[in-house]
Design a protein around this motif. Sequence first.
Motif, mmCIF file in Angstrom:
data_model
loop_
_atom_site.group_PDB
_atom_site.id
_atom_site.type_symbol
_atom_site.label_atom_id
_atom_site.label_comp_id
_atom_site.label_asym_id
_atom_site.label_seq_id
_atom_site.Cartn_x
_atom_site.Cartn_y
_atom_site.Cartn_z
ATOM 1 N N VAL A 84 8.989 10.647 -4.720
ATOM 2 C CA VAL A 84 8.259 10.034 -3.985
ATOM 3 C C VAL A 84 9.234 9.685 -2.517
ATOM 4 O O VAL A 84 10.410 9.240 -2.294
ATOM 5 N N PRO A 85 8.429 10.913 -1.583
ATOM 6 C CA PRO A 85 9.350 10.299 0.246
ATOM 7 C C PRO A 85 9.770 9.598 0.447
ATOM 8 O O PRO A 85 8.177 8.968 0.354
ATOM 9 N N ASP A 86 10.336 9.285 1.642
ATOM 10 C CA ASP A 86 10.069 8.001 2.180
ATOM 11 C C ASP A 86 8.519 7.686 2.785
ATOM 12 O O ASP A 86 8.236 6.698 3.298
ATOM 13 N N GLU A 87 7.894 9.039 3.698
ATOM 14 C CA GLU A 87 6.979 8.997 4.000
ATOM 15 C C GLU A 87 5.744 8.250 3.096
ATOM 16 O O GLU A 87 5.157 6.726 4.209
ATOM 17 N N ILE A 88 5.268 8.459 1.869
ATOM 18 C CA ILE A 88 4.656 7.778 1.426
ATOM 19 C C ILE A 88 5.045 6.858 1.014
ATOM 20 O O ILE A 88 4.472 5.455 0.855
ATOM 21 N N ALA A 89 6.006 6.410 0.443
ATOM 22 C CA ALA A 89 6.890 4.671 0.471
ATOM 23 C C ALA A 89 6.825 3.907 1.213
ATOM 24 O O ALA A 89 6.897 2.823 0.996
ATOM 25 N N ASP A 90 7.524 4.593 2.296
ATOM 26 C CA ASP A 90 6.801 3.404 3.315
ATOM 27 C C ASP A 90 5.574 3.040 3.703
ATOM 28 O O ASP A 90 5.192 1.560 3.566
ATOM 29 N N TYR A 91 4.249 3.744 3.392
ATOM 30 C CA TYR A 91 3.263 3.711 3.891
ATOM 31 C C TYR A 91 2.418 2.554 2.046
ATOM 32 O O TYR A 91 1.651 1.593 2.411
ATOM 33 N N ILE A 92 2.241 3.467 1.073
ATOM 34 C CA ILE A 92 2.800 1.689 -0.089
ATOM 35 C C ILE A 92 3.738 0.569 -0.060
ATOM 36 O O ILE A 92 2.785 -0.634 -0.251
ATOM 37 N N GLU A 93 4.549 0.969 0.824
ATOM 38 C CA GLU A 93 5.385 -0.670 1.073
ATOM 39 C C GLU A 93 4.564 -1.757 2.094
ATOM 40 O O GLU A 93 4.238 -2.619 2.585
ATOM 41 N N ALA A 94 3.897 -1.297 3.049
ATOM 42 C CA ALA A 94 3.357 -1.357 4.100
ATOM 43 C C ALA A 94 2.019 -2.091 3.928
ATOM 44 O O ALA A 94 1.557 -3.070 4.370
ATOM 45 N N HIS A 95 1.092 -1.312 2.701
ATOM 46 C CA HIS A 95 -0.434 -1.386 2.816
ATOM 47 C C HIS A 95 -0.525 -2.116 1.285
ATOM 48 O O HIS A 95 -1.838 -2.276 1.020
ATOM 49 N N LEU A 96 0.612 -2.085 0.644
ATOM 50 C CA LEU A 96 -0.135 -2.887 -1.161
ATOM 51 C C LEU A 96 0.997 -3.519 -1.185
ATOM 52 O O LEU A 96 1.560 -4.172 -0.543
ATOM 53 N N GLU A 97 0.135 -4.252 -2.449
ATOM 54 C CA GLU A 97 1.480 -5.511 -2.513
ATOM 55 C C GLU A 97 2.114 -5.571 -3.795
ATOM 56 O O GLU A 97 1.559 -4.338 -5.058
ATOM 57 N N PRO A 98 3.084 -5.618 -3.835
ATOM 58 C CA PRO A 98 4.275 -5.616 -5.127
ATOM 59 C C PRO A 98 4.132 -6.629 -5.918
ATOM 60 O O PRO A 98 3.535 -7.355 -6.231
ATOM 61 N N VAL A 99 4.756 -5.843 -7.091
ATOM 62 C CA VAL A 99 4.012 -7.345 -8.571
ATOM 63 C C VAL A 99 5.559 -6.448 -8.848
ATOM 64 O O VAL A 99 6.308 -5.879 -8.862
ATOM 65 N N SER A 100 6.000 -8.559 -8.573
ATOM 66 C CA SER A 100 7.216 -8.775 -9.477
ATOM 67 C C SER A 100 6.924 -8.271 -11.197
ATOM 68 O O SER A 100 6.765 -8.439 -12.303
ATOM 69 N N LEU A 101 8.679 -7.385 -11.164
ATOM 70 C CA LEU A 101 9.015 -6.772 -12.779
ATOM 71 C C LEU A 101 10.757 -6.679 -12.704
ATOM 72 O O LEU A 101 11.098 -6.917 -11.885
ATOM 73 N N THR A 102 10.708 -7.025 -14.461
ATOM 74 C CA THR A 102 11.792 -7.458 -14.538
ATOM 75 C C THR A 102 12.721 -6.270 -14.393
ATOM 76 O O THR A 102 12.789 -4.755 -14.460
ATOM 77 N N PRO A 103 14.195 -6.385 -13.179
ATOM 78 C CA PRO A 103 14.641 -5.087 -12.454
ATOM 79 C C PRO A 103 15.710 -4.622 -13.905
ATOM 80 O O PRO A 103 15.294 -3.027 -12.860
ATOM 81 N N GLU A 104 15.576 -4.561 -14.961
ATOM 82 C CA GLU A 104 16.382 -4.550 -15.827
ATOM 83 C C GLU A 104 15.426 -3.066 -16.546
ATOM 84 O O GLU A 104 15.684 -2.130 -16.900
ATOM 85 N N TRP A 105 13.821 -3.259 -16.108
ATOM 86 C CA TRP A 105 13.256 -2.121 -16.002
ATOM 87 C C TRP A 105 12.737 -0.911 -15.750
ATOM 88 O O TRP A 105 12.988 -0.043 -15.862
ATOM 89 N N ARG A 106 13.568 -1.250 -14.490
ATOM 90 C CA ARG A 106 13.448 0.141 -13.385
ATOM 91 C C ARG A 106 12.921 1.199 -13.168
ATOM 92 O O ARG A 106 12.746 1.928 -13.210
ATOM 93 N N LEU A 107 11.379 0.582 -13.054
ATOM 94 C CA LEU A 107 10.547 0.253 -12.441
ATOM 95 C C LEU A 107 10.189 -0.200 -11.139
ATOM 96 O O LEU A 107 9.941 -1.671 -11.230
#
Length: 395
Positions: free
Chosen positions: A337-360
């Motif tokens: 998932v390159p930076d270009e689409i990662a930036d779009y996801i972070e700008a337009h989508l709401e993050p879902v909280s997950l446990t860090p150890e799940w690595r997702l």
Amino acid sequence: ILWTILGLFSLVLAYQFQTTTVIGVGAVAIWAALVVSWKWLQFPHRGDSRAQWVLIGMAAAAAICLLLAWRIGFVEYLLKAFNSAPAWAEQNIGNRRYYARWFVSEMPALWMLFPIAVLIALRQRPRFAFFCTTVFAIIFLTHSLAAEKHSRFIFYGLPFFFAIWGIALAAILPVIMRVLREVVGGAFECPPSGIVLRWVGWLGLGAIVGFCLLANPAAVLSIDMLRYSDARWPTPQVYRGFADWKAAAETLKPFLEKSSVVLTNCDVKSLYFFRRSDLCISVTLLHETDTGKEFGLDPRTGQPVISKPESLAAVMRQHSCGLVVIEKPHWRVPYGVPDEIADYIEAHLEPVSLTPEWRLLAFRWQHQDKRPGSPANSDHNREPNADTGTNQPKP
């Protein structure tokens, strides 16, 4: 004849799971040709024509198989696979010493002394040792010349490598034991009893073997793999530290039920653990689709693949709510998932909280569908759109 048929069936079945079976079959065929050729060259004066006819038959069979493979396009397919590599492996396309350096980094002692082990094994068990050496050498050289490289690709050749070492060690260890006993016995004016010498020999041998094991990073890695779970893996993802999709399934279940489309970077894992996957976000998989372009279909799962923010925006326009799940090791990397689409996801989508150890990483969107006559939750009642690979309302 029955065993021959079963053997051929097993090879065909193995090829369905792994294309590199072709290399193994070729290695065994070359070994057989070398053995028959040696027998023919060894007894020319005896007029023994059996080996000669076997050699001619093998050559004729090989020629026929190559001709058939070329006619059906199998040779072209193999050459294309041999000379191409996915995006994540492009940096090592011309690195012919990749596997040699891998052996040096993971098993330096075993690799540097391997020629000596081969000589000892050939002296102890010449026929079996020659077989293992030939097969391993061909596998090693073929993968070194191939474009796509990764340490796991050569794992199927390691049993032959370790078989050579097994034969060599079986011959070396008794000699080391005898030398240890002689050294200990000569160090005292009154030599110890036989029982003491045997224990000293075993302890000394254990110390030598332990030192050699700990001197090889592969042994240390094996110990760490027994000590740490994926969640606690301390280093970057190397055989461990994988994303825990199973643990995340329960947390993401409400979002999966509400989402009309689910996008992931690994559709197979998503299908297995979430029972859902509609599109895949991956530069590597995009190159392997039927068209090689946005919304091309992955031939293994039949699902569309995207890699650009414009494609994700088109999906979001088609669906009022959706979920994106990405493995952390594939986040913001050129082949995933390159930076270009990662930036779009972070700008337009709401993050879902997950446990860090799940690595997702998980993101969601939800907006009111403003198209006339289309309620917000009507996305489940849609058919595929040829332009975007997503769904559109049924007429």
